[in-house]
Design an enzyme around this catalytic site. Structure first.
Site: not given
Length: 103
Positions: A64-66
Site C-alpha cells: 500500500m501507499c497513499r
C-alpha cells in the site's frame, strides 16, 4: 498477472500467511498515520534483500501507499522477483478504518 484489493477490504485478508507493507516515506506516515499491522518499508529504500521481504518470501505481500500508484510499481517489482504481491488500491487516502501514529 497483477492482483489488487481495495484498502477497505484488506483487514480480513491479513493473517499468518500474509503481510501488509506500507511503502510511503516516513514524513507521510507522520502526517496521516498508518494501517494497524502494516510494516513500514519506504519505497526509496526498498530492495529484494530487505528483511521485511526476505523474511516473508513464502507469504502474500500486500503493498500500500497513499493512493495505490506507487504500490502498483512496487508490486510489479516484487512480482518480477518471484514474490506473491498484491496491490492495495485506494491507499491511505481512501482508508476508512482506525490508524496508528508514529511516536
Amino acid at each position: 498477472m497483477t492482483k489488487e484489493v481495495h484498502i477497505n477490504d484488506i483487514q480480513p485478508l491479513l493473517g499468518d500467511d500474509s503481510i501488509l507493507i506500507d511503502v510511503r516515506e516516513t514524513d507521510e506516515l507522520l502526517e496521516t498515520g498508518f494501517v494497524p499491522g502494516a510494516v513500514h518499508v519506504p519505497m526509496s529504500t526498498l530492495t529484494v534483500e530487505d528483511n521485511a521481504l526476505t523474511d516473508n518470501k513464502d507469504k502474500t505481500i500486500y503493498v500500500m501507499c497513499r493512493s495505490g500508484k506507487r504500490s502498483l510499481n512496487v508490486q510489479t517489482f516484487l512480482l518480477e522477483h518471484d514474490f506473491d504481491a498484491v496491490n492495495v488500491a485506494g491507499g491511505i487516502i481512501e482508508y476508512e478504518g482506525d490508524v496508528n501514529r508514529l511516536q
